[in-house]
Scaffold this motif. Structure first.
Motif: not given
Length: 62
Positions: A23-39
């Motif tokens: 269970p993760v939250t991604i904030g407003d205007h956030a940027r996630i890189g290619a193939n990133a594993v968000v934990t």
């Protein structure tokens, strides 16, 4: 009762694929890189990249 696996916010930028674990939250205007594993939660205006994802910094909103 379980909530959603993740919560995405307004104007989030991602590059596919972008797996999320837990269970993760991604904030407003956030940027996630290619193939990133968000934990982790990604705060507003932050950039997260890598495996596992780590925070690089925040972009200016002005």
């Amino acid at each position: 009762m379980r909530g959603p696996a993740y919560r995405a916010s307004v104007d989030m930028w991602t590059s596919a694929p972008e797996p999320r674990l837990g269970p993760v939250t991604i904030g407003d205007h956030a940027r996630i890189g290619a193939n990133a594993v968000v934990t982790i939660d990604v705060p507003m205006s932050a950039t997260a990249v890598g495996i596992p994802a780590r925070l690089l910094g925040e972009k200016s909103m002005g």
